[in-house]
Scaffold this motif. Structure first.
Motif, short mmCIF file in Angstrom:
data_model
loop_
_atom_site.label_atom_id
_atom_site.label_comp_id
_atom_site.label_asym_id
_atom_site.label_seq_id
_atom_site.Cartn_x
_atom_site.Cartn_y
_atom_site.Cartn_z
N HIS A 1 0.84 -1.22 -0.10
CA HIS A 1 -0.27 -0.02 0.07
C HIS A 1 0.80 1.53 0.03
CE1 HIS A 1 -2.68 -3.18 2.30
NE2 HIS A 1 -3.34 -2.81 0.91
N LEU A 2 0.58 2.17 -0.66
CA LEU A 2 1.12 3.60 -0.98
C LEU A 2 0.86 4.48 0.10
CD1 LEU A 2 1.35 4.32 -4.64
CD2 LEU A 2 3.37 3.58 -3.16
N ASP A 3 1.69 5.19 0.85
CA ASP A 3 1.29 6.56 1.71
C ASP A 3 2.09 7.51 1.11
OD1 ASP A 3 0.93 8.04 3.73
OD2 ASP A 3 1.54 6.79 5.12
N ILE A 4 1.31 8.53 0.45
CA ILE A 4 1.86 9.57 -0.05
C ILE A 4 1.38 11.10 0.57
CG2 ILE A 4 2.14 11.04 -2.31
CD1 ILE A 4 1.26 8.40 -3.68
N SER A 5 2.16 12.05 0.98
CA SER A 5 1.88 13.17 1.36
C SER A 5 2.36 14.49 0.82
CB SER A 5 1.68 13.25 3.00
OG SER A 5 3.06 13.16 3.29
N VAL A 6 1.76 15.46 0.67
CA VAL A 6 2.51 16.80 0.22
C VAL A 6 2.36 17.89 1.16
CG1 VAL A 6 2.87 18.24 -1.57
CG2 VAL A 6 1.76 15.91 -2.13
N LYS A 7 3.41 18.40 1.73
CA LYS A 7 3.23 19.50 2.66
C LYS A 7 4.05 20.52 2.23
CE LYS A 7 3.03 16.08 6.54
NZ LYS A 7 3.79 15.69 7.96
N GLY A 8 3.29 21.69 2.51
CA GLY A 8 4.05 22.95 2.35
C GLY A 8 3.21 24.10 2.02
N LYS A 9 3.51 25.31 1.54
CA LYS A 9 2.55 26.52 1.38
C LYS A 9 1.58 25.89 0.21
CE LYS A 9 4.79 29.58 3.81
NZ LYS A 9 4.01 30.41 4.74
N TRP A 10 0.13 26.47 0.54
CA TRP A 10 -0.83 25.97 -0.37
C TRP A 10 -0.77 26.13 -1.69
CZ3 TRP A 10 -6.70 27.40 0.52
CH2 TRP A 10 -7.76 26.68 -0.17
N TRP A 11 -0.36 27.45 -2.15
CA TRP A 11 0.00 27.71 -3.70
C TRP A 11 1.04 26.94 -4.05
CZ3 TRP A 11 4.83 29.12 -4.42
CH2 TRP A 11 5.86 29.61 -3.11
N SER A 12 1.89 26.16 -3.45
CA SER A 12 2.78 25.37 -3.90
C SER A 12 2.38 23.77 -4.03
CB SER A 12 4.28 25.40 -3.15
OG SER A 12 5.10 24.78 -3.69
N THR A 13 1.91 23.53 -3.03
CA THR A 13 1.14 22.10 -2.78
C THR A 13 0.13 21.56 -3.79
OG1 THR A 13 -0.13 22.65 -1.00
CG2 THR A 13 2.16 21.90 -0.45
N ILE A 14 -0.77 22.57 -4.07
CA ILE A 14 -1.85 22.42 -4.84
C ILE A 14 -1.59 22.05 -6.16
CG2 ILE A 14 -2.12 24.74 -6.03
CD1 ILE A 14 -4.86 24.91 -5.18
N ILE A 15 -0.49 22.12 -6.95
CA ILE A 15 0.03 21.76 -8.32
C ILE A 15 0.13 20.24 -8.30
CG2 ILE A 15 2.44 22.10 -8.34
CD1 ILE A 15 1.96 23.61 -11.10
N TRP A 16 0.32 19.66 -7.38
CA TRP A 16 1.02 18.17 -7.42
C TRP A 16 -0.13 17.18 -7.44
CZ3 TRP A 16 5.59 16.51 -7.86
CH2 TRP A 16 6.80 17.36 -7.39
N GLU A 17 -1.42 17.76 -7.33
CA GLU A 17 -2.63 16.57 -7.37
C GLU A 17 -2.56 15.83 -8.62
OE1 GLU A 17 -7.31 16.07 -7.43
OE2 GLU A 17 -6.42 17.87 -7.61
N MET A 18 -2.71 16.74 -9.81
CA MET A 18 -2.83 15.88 -11.04
C MET A 18 -1.59 14.98 -11.48
SD MET A 18 -5.67 15.72 -12.52
CE MET A 18 -6.36 17.35 -11.78
N PRO A 19 -0.30 15.55 -11.20
CA PRO A 19 0.79 14.89 -11.81
C PRO A 19 0.88 13.48 -10.87
CG PRO A 19 1.20 17.24 -11.47
CD PRO A 19 0.17 16.96 -11.29
N ILE A 20 0.62 13.50 -9.67
CA ILE A 20 0.82 12.54 -8.99
C ILE A 20 -0.05 11.23 -9.34
CG2 ILE A 20 0.43 11.37 -6.29
CD1 ILE A 20 1.49 14.14 -5.44
N LEU A 21 -1.29 11.69 -9.31
CA LEU A 21 -2.42 10.62 -9.96
C LEU A 21 -2.25 9.93 -11.24
CD1 LEU A 21 -5.75 12.60 -8.44
CD2 LEU A 21 -4.14 10.74 -7.46
N ALA A 22 -1.87 10.83 -12.29
CA ALA A 22 -1.55 10.45 -13.63
C ALA A 22 -0.48 9.70 -13.76
CB ALA A 22 -1.44 11.68 -14.48
N THR A 23 0.65 10.13 -13.11
CA THR A 23 1.89 9.28 -12.87
C THR A 23 1.54 7.86 -12.33
OG1 THR A 23 3.39 11.31 -12.77
CG2 THR A 23 4.24 9.24 -12.19
N ILE A 24 0.93 7.59 -11.27
CA ILE A 24 0.66 6.49 -10.66
C ILE A 24 -0.40 5.61 -11.68
CG2 ILE A 24 -0.78 5.50 -8.81
CD1 ILE A 24 -0.09 7.64 -7.10
N SER A 25 -1.01 6.10 -12.19
CA SER A 25 -1.84 5.50 -13.27
C SER A 25 -1.25 4.87 -14.20
CB SER A 25 -3.16 6.26 -13.62
OG SER A 25 -3.96 5.34 -14.49
#
Length: 406
Positions: A105-129
């Motif tokens: 099972h994967l455990d992934i988190s992204v922590k930081g300033k909201w304006w910076s962390t917000i960009i990771w959602e799509m690249p992470i999901l598309a890459t995993i898939s």
């Protein structure tokens, strides 16, 4: 191979939400967490391969072509945001924590300033898939010609069925290349059916993927996302968060980007909180959970209660759709309210191989670094789609127990 190669290989709502955050909560700290609804056991070492892929993004920057396209196409985003802020923006892999347990099972988190962390959602999901399909050997069995023909047939069915529809399939796509073929097939089939029916058919509304919209010369689709409401609950409470996001979003966008995603804490709290001013300001609502026909009834009823003609508004449907489901929903809307559809997995990962059922959601936040960290929750009108600490979810369910539908 590097999976994500373009800065704008991302959904439009990432950039609209990013600008909203810069305007309203520039000091906010957030954490995003990965949820796999299928509890997938990934192959050993998948976490290492995933990190390698995501670290490549540190070198992926916005190009002149992408900036020129966004400046030309998205007038609601100011020049400085695209040509100064995004030009200097860099993905920061230091924000990522990726681990894998003994079961896979994967455990992934992204922590930081909201304006910076917000960009990771799509690249992470598309890459995993895409990475999962590569590791499973699905790409070796992939028949590009057959898949294109299948997408063409699906497109012809969609347009002959009179549907107004666009692609929203970036996050769980089979691959970047397959998503491009699907979009090409939708474009070709749309023009074919439009010509053969003399325009008496559905309408292709484009894609939510900024890069493909630019390359194909088609409209780019974007609304807003649950994360804005989930964060706002920490600021103003569960009973006022929807109204306050609508108010702040309209201040930022002045009537543009006017489809509101309302189910973050269920439909009941939203409809009890929807004012006529906000209903007039937004051009429509997005349904992402619940029984669609019931949601249509609720939305139409609410607009009428507020003295608004529902036919002047739109509903965008986006929850696990296929053609048959869309046709039934369209029939429920006929003559009552305008409807549009955004299909994801059923377009971009309908290849005969199992698709991922994965999301990245806001799990905790701070209004600024001096404020205490608060846990974030997303509820839903569908069992199993809620996100957050189970005890927190129970608390919100209890708070909302007396919210009746009106």
């Amino acid at each position: 191979k590097q999976i994500i190669n373009h800065f704008t290989d991302n959904d439009l709502y990432t950039f609209t939400c990013m600008y909203y955050v810069l305007q309203k909560y520039p000091r906010a700290e957030t954490e995003y967490s990965f949820f796999d609804r299928n509890r997938t056991c990934y192959p050993k070492g998948f976490d290492v391969l995933l990190r390698e892929q995501l670290e490549h993004l540190a070198e992926v920057t916005i190009t002149d072509e992408e900036r020129e396209y966004m400046t030309r196409s998205f007038a609601f985003l100011p020049y400085w945001f695209i040509n100064v802020f995004l030009r200097g923006f860099r993905f920061n892999p230091a924000e990522l924590t990726i681990t894998q347990d003994e079961e896979g099972h994967l455990d992934i988190s992204v922590k930081g300033k909201w304006w910076s962390t917000i960009i990771w959602e799509m690249p992470i999901l598309a890459t995993i898939s895409e990475l999962m399909h590569i590791i499973n050997g699905d790409d070796e069995k992939y028949d590009a010609e057959a898949e294109y023909a299948k997408s063409l047939d699906k497109g012809r069915q969609i347009w002959r069925g009179g549907l107004t529809l666009g692609d929203m399939g970036t996050r769980r796509r089979f691959s970047f290349a397959h998503q491009e073929r699907v979009i090409d097939a939708l474009m070709q089939s749309y023009h074919e059916v439009k010509d053969e029916t003399d325009g008496q058919c559905g309408r292709f509304t484009g894609t939510s993927n900024v890069y493909f919209a630019m390359k194909k010369g088609i409209p780019c689709l974007g609304t807003m996302s649950h994360q804005c409401i989930s964060f706002e609950e920490i600021v103003s409470g569960v009973f006022e968060c929807n109204y306050n996001v609508m108010n702040k979003w309209s201040e930022v966008y002045d009537g543009n980007v006017g489809i509101f995603l309302y189910d973050c804490f269920g439909d009941r709290v939203f409809f009890n909180n929807l004012s006529k001013r906000m209903a007039m300001t937004f051009s429509g609502l997005r349904v992402d959970s619940g029984r669609e026909e019931e949601q249509v009834d609720l939305i139409v009823q609410k607009y009428k209660q507020l003295g608004i003609d529902p036919m002047t508004k739109s509903i965008v449907f986006s929850d696990a759709l296929n053609f048959e489901k869309c046709v039934k929903i369209k029939q429920a809307c006929e003559g009552r309210i305008k409807c549009m559809f955004g299909i994801g997995t059923n377009l971009t990962c309908d290849t005969g191989h199992p698709s991922c059922n994965i999301v990245m959601k806001l799990s905790s936040c701070q209004i600024n670094a001096r404020k205490p960290k608060e846990l974030c929750v997303k509820l839903s009108d569908v069992e199993g789609k809620e996100m957050g600490d189970p005890e927190e979810v129970k608390v919100y369910r209890y708070l909302l127990r007396n919210q009746g539908k009106n």
